[in-house]
Design a protein around this motif. Structure first.
Motif, PDB file in Angstrom:
ATOM      1  N   PRO A 228       5.953 -84.046  15.211  1.00 21.43           N
ATOM      2  CA  PRO A 228       6.699 -83.952  13.908  1.00 21.43           C
ATOM      3  C   PRO A 228       7.716 -84.788  13.882  1.00 21.43           C
ATOM      4  CG  PRO A 228       5.699 -81.859  14.887  1.00 21.43           C
ATOM      5  CD  PRO A 228       5.752 -82.757  15.876  1.00 21.43           C
ATOM      6  N   LEU A 229       8.476 -85.063  14.766  1.00 19.07           N
ATOM      7  CA  LEU A 229       9.560 -86.081  14.746  1.00 19.07           C
ATOM      8  C   LEU A 229       9.233 -87.514  14.626  1.00 19.07           C
ATOM      9  CD1 LEU A 229      11.733 -84.453  17.755  1.00 19.07           C
ATOM     10  CD2 LEU A 229      12.263 -84.501  15.145  1.00 19.07           C
ATOM     11  N   LEU A 230       8.061 -87.781  15.083  1.00 17.78           N
ATOM     12  CA  LEU A 230       7.691 -89.216  14.920  1.00 17.78           C
ATOM     13  C   LEU A 230       7.143 -89.720  13.654  1.00 17.78           C
ATOM     14  CD1 LEU A 230       7.022 -92.078  16.404  1.00 17.78           C
ATOM     15  CD2 LEU A 230       4.629 -90.693  16.928  1.00 17.78           C
ATOM     16  N   ASN A 231       6.417 -88.582  13.021  1.00 13.47           N
ATOM     17  CA  ASN A 231       5.837 -88.764  11.672  1.00 13.47           C
ATOM     18  C   ASN A 231       6.991 -88.585  10.752  1.00 13.47           C
ATOM     19  OD1 ASN A 231       3.211 -89.017  12.155  1.00 13.47           O
ATOM     20  ND2 ASN A 231       2.890 -86.645  12.730  1.00 13.47           N
ATOM     21  N   GLU A 232       7.989 -87.779  11.057  1.00 15.25           N
ATOM     22  CA  GLU A 232       9.232 -87.992  10.052  1.00 15.25           C
ATOM     23  C   GLU A 232       9.972 -89.332  10.069  1.00 15.25           C
ATOM     24  OE1 GLU A 232      13.058 -85.062   8.825  1.00 15.25           O
ATOM     25  OE2 GLU A 232      12.040 -84.429  10.687  1.00 15.25           O
ATOM     26  N   LEU A 233      10.021 -89.619  11.363  1.00 15.67           N
ATOM     27  CA  LEU A 233      10.855 -91.057  11.490  1.00 15.67           C
ATOM     28  C   LEU A 233      10.054 -92.123  10.836  1.00 15.67           C
ATOM     29  CD1 LEU A 233      13.276 -91.751  13.042  1.00 15.67           C
ATOM     30  CD2 LEU A 233      11.822 -92.280  14.895  1.00 15.67           C
ATOM     31  N   ALA A 234       8.436 -92.005  10.716  1.00 17.64           N
ATOM     32  CA  ALA A 234       7.867 -92.929  10.031  1.00 17.64           C
ATOM     33  C   ALA A 234       7.936 -92.900   8.599  1.00 17.64           C
ATOM     34  CB  ALA A 234       6.507 -92.863  10.380  1.00 17.64           C
ATOM     35  N   GLN A 235       8.233 -91.490   8.131  1.00 19.48           N
ATOM     36  CA  GLN A 235       8.522 -91.207   6.532  1.00 19.48           C
ATOM     37  C   GLN A 235       9.557 -91.810   6.089  1.00 19.48           C
ATOM     38  OE1 GLN A 235       7.748 -87.207   5.956  1.00 19.48           O
ATOM     39  NE2 GLN A 235       5.202 -87.420   6.366  1.00 19.48           N
ATOM     40  N   LEU A 236      10.688 -91.607   7.057  1.00 18.99           N
ATOM     41  CA  LEU A 236      12.056 -92.207   6.578  1.00 18.99           C
ATOM     42  C   LEU A 236      12.299 -93.738   6.771  1.00 18.99           C
ATOM     43  CD1 LEU A 236      14.096 -89.415   8.449  1.00 18.99           C
ATOM     44  CD2 LEU A 236      13.954 -89.673   6.190  1.00 18.99           C
ATOM     45  N   SER A 237      11.283 -94.452   7.402  1.00 18.95           N
ATOM     46  CA  SER A 237      11.401 -95.969   7.456  1.00 18.95           C
ATOM     47  C   SER A 237      10.582 -96.548   6.518  1.00 18.95           C
ATOM     48  CB  SER A 237      10.981 -96.381   8.925  1.00 18.95           C
ATOM     49  OG  SER A 237      11.613 -95.677  10.056  1.00 18.95           O
ATOM     50  N   HIS A 238      10.871 -97.892   5.956  1.00 18.24           N
ATOM     51  CA  HIS A 238       9.907 -98.839   5.268  1.00 18.24           C
ATOM     52  C   HIS A 238       8.894 -99.438   6.416  1.00 18.24           C
ATOM     53  CE1 HIS A 238       8.438-101.926   2.910  1.00 18.24           C
ATOM     54  NE2 HIS A 238       8.648-101.296   1.746  1.00 18.24           N
ATOM     55  N   LEU A 239       7.954 -99.171   6.354  1.00 18.26           N
ATOM     56  CA  LEU A 239       6.871 -99.861   7.561  1.00 18.26           C
ATOM     57  C   LEU A 239       5.925-100.788   6.717  1.00 18.26           C
ATOM     58  CD1 LEU A 239       6.041 -96.550   9.458  1.00 18.26           C
ATOM     59  CD2 LEU A 239       7.924 -98.364   9.816  1.00 18.26           C
ATOM     60  N   THR A 240       5.528-101.697   7.145  1.00 21.00           N
ATOM     61  CA  THR A 240       4.472-102.608   6.961  1.00 21.00           C
ATOM     62  C   THR A 240       3.463-101.836   6.676  1.00 21.00           C
ATOM     63  OG1 THR A 240       3.704-103.288   9.296  1.00 21.00           O
ATOM     64  CG2 THR A 240       5.592-104.450   8.181  1.00 21.00           C
TER      65      THR A 240
END
Length: 288
Positions: A228-240
């Motif tokens: 859950p923390l990793l997925n939230e971190l991904a959502q908070l980041s602009h990723l390629t």
């Protein structure tokens, strides 16, 4: 094998450069902008790793927005720079978390399974680091004050844990094991009851109930804390796009994620055994 972490060039977001003329630079020496810009234009600043670049982006925005500038044209130019950099902060944040050598170790598939005796007590430092990252990601608009040494140490926690790659490797290989057993058990029926199924039931209890199932329980317990923390971190980041596709494997809700495929394999495996044992009038653990 699962999808591997994309190469660095496919993980990194491009960020705009901030350049000022020599005259403008000299005029900004009396406020923080000159100091921060000078740090970026130094020899080491030109080759900043992504983690340091993220911290610099926050510092330069804060410096521009807090510095009184007499020249209205220069002020307008700098405020436009600050606005653009605010827009790009999620990109810089994503670069810092997902594009360094720390993420390469964190997501590496070359470190094998999570240990059979893996305990969630071993991942508290990782959870603390991820929690601090999520807090930063949630407060980017407020330009959080970040201690560089703590930020770098938290990234090192990702590297040292090697957790995400080991988890993905473990989930996929356990799923394949479950799928193979399920496919074979599903072929059996009432005509196989008796000695053959008695033997299989013994193997089920010795290998699955006493060994595989406890390991799967440890995998799930740890994943429910970290993912859950990793997925939230991904959502908070602009990723390629490449990085987004890679991280989908860890998504706890996406139907085609490796996590969901693992859950489905576990359910099908349990159902196949239950069906066979019920057909043969047998229970698990000595019950019948």
């Amino acid at each position: 094998m699962p999808t591997a972490l994309p190469p660095a060039r496919y993980r990194q977001n491009a960020l705009s450069a901030f350049d000022v003329s020599l005259l403008d630079f000299l005029s900004l020496q009396r406020c923080e902008i000159g100091i921060v810009a000078g740090r970026k234009n130094s020899i080491l600043g030109r080759v900043m790793p992504d983690s340091q670049r993220f911290l610099y982006e926050i510092d330069i925005i804060r410096a521009i927005e807090s510095c009184p500038i007499a020249d209205s044209a220069l002020e307008k130019e700098l405020m436009a720079v600050a606005q653009q950099k605010r827009i790009e902060l999620p990109k810089a944040f994503g670069n810092a978390i997902f594009n360094g050598e720390e993420s390469e170790a964190f997501f590496s598939l070359s470190n094998g399974f999570l240990p059979l005796n893996y305990s969630t007590a071993k991942q508290q430092s990782l959870l603390n680091a991820l929690t601090r990252f999520v807090k930063i990601g949630n407060t980017l608009d407020a330009l959080p004050v970040i201690q560089g040494s703590v930020f770098e140490q938290d990234l090192k926690q990702l590297m040292d844990s090697e957790y995400a790659g080991r988890l993905l490797f473990s989930l996929i290989h356990v799923r394949r094991y479950l799928d193979q057993v399920t496919s074979q058990i599903s072929l059996l029926g009432e005509e196989d009851c008796g000695a053959p199924v008695n033997y299989l039931k013994q193997q089920f209890e010795v290998h699955y109930v006493k060994q595989v199932q406890p390991y799967m329980g440890r995998l799930s317990q740890s994943a429910y804390q970290v993912l859950p923390l990793l997925n939230e971190l991904a959502q908070l980041s602009h990723l390629t796009a490449e990085m987004q596709a890679f991280l989908t494997q860890y998504d706890m809700t996406a139907s085609q994620s490796e996590w969901q495929r693992y859950q489905i394999a576990s359910q099908h495996h349990a159902k196949a055994w239950s069906t066979l044992l019920n057909v043969c009038g047998m229970g698990v653990g000595g019950q019948s």
